[in-house]
Design an enzyme around this catalytic site. Sequence first.
Site, PDB file in Angstrom:
ATOM      1  N   ARG A   1       2.003  -9.582  -0.718  1.00 44.81           N
ATOM      2  CA  ARG A   1       2.409  -8.299  -1.529  1.00 44.81           C
ATOM      3  C   ARG A   1       3.523  -7.381  -1.158  1.00 44.81           C
ATOM      4  O   ARG A   1       4.008  -6.592  -1.760  1.00 44.81           O
ATOM      5  CB  ARG A   1       1.217  -7.733  -2.003  1.00 44.81           C
TER       6      ARG A   1
ATOM      7  N   GLU B   1     -11.359 -10.755  -4.819  1.00 50.72           N
ATOM      8  CA  GLU B   1      -9.844 -10.724  -4.431  1.00 50.72           C
ATOM      9  C   GLU B   1      -8.986 -12.044  -3.938  1.00 50.72           C
ATOM     10  O   GLU B   1      -8.007 -12.107  -3.785  1.00 50.72           O
ATOM     11  CB  GLU B   1      -9.476  -9.647  -3.474  1.00 50.72           C
TER      12      GLU B   1
ATOM     13  N   ASN C   1      -4.471  -7.104  -7.165  1.00 50.95           N
ATOM     14  CA  ASN C   1      -3.582  -6.950  -6.033  1.00 50.95           C
ATOM     15  C   ASN C   1      -3.606  -7.813  -5.100  1.00 50.95           C
ATOM     16  O   ASN C   1      -2.889  -8.471  -4.985  1.00 50.95           O
ATOM     17  CB  ASN C   1      -3.607  -5.549  -5.437  1.00 50.95           C
ATOM     18  N   ASP C   2      -4.777  -8.237  -4.326  1.00 50.78           N
ATOM     19  CA  ASP C   2      -4.898  -9.404  -3.664  1.00 50.78           C
ATOM     20  C   ASP C   2      -5.241 -10.605  -4.345  1.00 50.78           C
ATOM     21  O   ASP C   2      -4.657 -11.395  -3.772  1.00 50.78           O
ATOM     22  CB  ASP C   2      -6.042  -8.770  -2.625  1.00 50.78           C
TER      23      ASP C   2
ATOM     24  N   HIS D   1       0.934  -1.025  -0.041  1.00 47.52           N
ATOM     25  CA  HIS D   1       0.032  -0.091  -0.070  1.00 47.52           C
ATOM     26  C   HIS D   1       0.841   1.158   0.024  1.00 47.52           C
ATOM     27  O   HIS D   1       0.502   2.337  -0.448  1.00 47.52           O
ATOM     28  CB  HIS D   1      -0.798  -0.062   1.059  1.00 47.52           C
TER      29      HIS D   1
ATOM     30  N   ARG E   1     -11.064   4.136  -1.329  1.00 47.74           N
ATOM     31  CA  ARG E   1     -10.540   3.297  -0.322  1.00 47.74           C
ATOM     32  C   ARG E   1     -10.676   3.862   0.802  1.00 47.74           C
ATOM     33  O   ARG E   1      -9.883   4.626   1.749  1.00 47.74           O
ATOM     34  CB  ARG E   1      -9.052   3.067  -0.192  1.00 47.74           C
TER      35      ARG E   1
ATOM     36  N   ARG F   1     -15.761   1.890  -0.929  1.00 48.67           N
ATOM     37  CA  ARG F   1     -15.502   0.422  -0.599  1.00 48.67           C
ATOM     38  C   ARG F   1     -15.532   0.453   1.154  1.00 48.67           C
ATOM     39  O   ARG F   1     -14.930   1.486   1.788  1.00 48.67           O
ATOM     40  CB  ARG F   1     -14.084   0.056  -0.774  1.00 48.67           C
TER      41      ARG F   1
ATOM     42  N   CYS G   1     -10.252  -3.044 -10.563  1.00 50.84           N
ATOM     43  CA  CYS G   1      -9.658  -1.698  -9.802  1.00 50.84           C
ATOM     44  C   CYS G   1      -8.358  -1.939  -9.046  1.00 50.84           C
ATOM     45  O   CYS G   1      -7.929  -1.126  -8.401  1.00 50.84           O
ATOM     46  CB  CYS G   1     -10.791  -1.366  -8.646  1.00 50.84           C
TER      47      CYS G   1
HETATM   48  C1  PEP Z   1      -6.804  -4.951  -4.787  1.00 46.71           C
HETATM   49  O1  PEP Z   1      -6.463  -5.897  -4.005  1.00 46.71           O
HETATM   50  O2  PEP Z   1      -6.576  -5.164  -5.891  1.00 46.71           O
HETATM   51  C2  PEP Z   1      -7.447  -3.388  -4.458  1.00 46.71           C
HETATM   52  C3  PEP Z   1      -7.916  -2.667  -5.198  1.00 46.71           C
HETATM   53  O3  PEP Z   1      -7.481  -3.456  -3.126  1.00 46.71           O
HETATM   54  P1  PEP Z   1      -6.359  -2.839  -2.201  1.00 46.71           P
HETATM   55  O4  PEP Z   1      -5.257  -2.744  -2.935  1.00 46.71           O
HETATM   56  O5  PEP Z   1      -6.685  -1.769  -1.257  1.00 46.71           O
HETATM   57  O6  PEP Z   1      -6.034  -3.996  -1.211  1.00 46.71           O
HETATM   58 MG    MG Z   2      -7.493  -5.580  -1.893  1.00 44.90          MG
END
Ligand code: PEP
Ligand code: MG
Length: 586
Positions: A483, A449, A472-473, A202, A309, A346, A520
């Site tokens: 990650r 995710e 991402n997740d 993040h 977020r 979210r 996203c």
């Molecule tokens: C993701 O996991 O792709 C996502 C958009 O949420 P975050 O990056 O905030 O975990």
């Molecule tokens: Mg995520």
Amino acid sequence: MSFQVIGLPVSRGVAIGRAVLVASSRVDVAHYFIDESRVESEIARLRLARDAVAGELSLLKRDLPAEAPAELSALLDVHLMLLHDDALTGATKQWIVERHYNAEWALSAQLEVLARQFDEMEDEYLRERKADLEQVVERMLRALAHGPGASFAAAPAVRARDFAGEDPLVLVANDIAPADMLHFKGGVFTGFVTDVGGRTSHTAIVARSMDIPAVVGAREASRIIRQDDWVIIDGDNGLVIVNPSPIVLEEYRFRQRQAELERERLSRLRHTPAVTLDGERIELLANIELPEDASAALEAGAVGVGLFRSEFLFMNRGGELPGEDEQFEAYRAAVEAMNGLPVTIRTVDIGADKPLDRMSVNELRHEHALNPALGLRAIRWSLSEPGMFRQQLRAILRASAYGKVRLLIPMVAHLSEVKLTLDALARAKQQLTDAGRPYVDVEVGAMIEVPAAALMLPVFLRYFDFVSIGTNDLIQYTLAIDRADESVAHLYDPWHPAVLALVAGTIRQAGEAGKHVSVCGEMAGDPAFTELLLGMGLRSFSMHPAQIAAIKQRVLRADTRRCVVRATSLLEAEDPRDQGVRLVAG
Ligand code: PEP
Ligand code: MG
């Protein structure tokens, strides 16, 4: 001496500036800039803290039992001497006056400088005094935390223009907590380097959202780079060049100008509708962290917010969470700023590498031996705090009376979570109805995710109006790669066939069910994946505002019929990365 450090490229472009080191301390240290009017009071805080520690040490010395070894008393004298030494307090004051650091930051910056001097001493006895210095600083940091004016959350964000005329600054740290990154959002730094972190940690995501060059996972960077060193951050190649030669510097300044020209060229696409060559209209949405980001989203030409977020509203508050009214005001601000365009909010995604308080990933790992990414995060955390969750749902629903709001639920994996969430939403609506507060029946979506959610999508789709793929997740949980962990970053692979199969399957099944689907995660804002995602049938992308123009350019040049052919062959490939790179090149 000039040298290079290699890390992971996480945010494109070139930054050139003087290094500002954020020391890692055993005491939680807030880092923020104060404005000119607060310089005197910040120095007064420092003085008060020094006096408090001097009092503490004197008392300790006075109350030493008669049988205590003489060394103890001598040690306290050394601490008192260090405390009053101008190299500590005098120099710390300079950081406050010249750089406008808050007192805690100034103190830890000066500790960093002195600690290096101690490390280089020949004399072993003197070298060991570093530990004493650290103890004295730690006492002062504690005194600052308990003294007047310690409120961090109220600190105003100071903007780059307040430092006009000074050298540009780049931030170098072992790690930066996402909560701390928020305070740097005003644009004070022109680049970031951290020792730890992965491409989609993040901290990296916030750097990208600020659209400033960043390199993470640069291992030793914060140990070998010194305060005020000149640093080039090459965010395209993951390279950090320290004290560059004039020729290298000139070369990078040239690249900086080129990138600026390219950015200007792309920004002209702002008002061009995102339509492919074969006439397919593509929705390009923005990811935001705070309501203030909505203006950047509009400026970039986003047609809505695909991911707000909300957890960033919950950070840096010393454990105290924002109440319903405060949240409502924040959501309403974002909704009104978007002028009728949809805003997808979210619910809070706290946990994993986004702790509530200013804790870095390193500290998290030490504090919790278990893996926080697999623990109580996102919807799991919300469902474990039903009162807090309903409060957030009410705040979001209330904001729906002011524009088009969509509600998004992070990290669902179990049908029971889906049902509990919808129950909580029904109760929140009932509470608002009973209180006579207006709201709209918002659309509710799930983030996909976790592989489990992608695999049982047809069931989830019965309960949700739309889905949004958090790549991402999804990558993290499909490949079992943390990650935020740079040591396995080379295995964090968006091109992995298993990941692509889950993304493609989700887009296809949502389409078949007639439900809106978007991506996203960072993949949506990476031009290397635009044609592939279009070929999979995706028509809605949500990304940092700064990436919209580059993605739009790819959309304008794409023909979705050709994208389908290429995506089909890529999905069947043994090594999709290999073909994918050629797809981008071609
Ligand atoms: C993701 O996991 O792709 C996502 C958009 O949420 P975050 O990056 O905030 O975990
Ligand atoms: Mg995520």
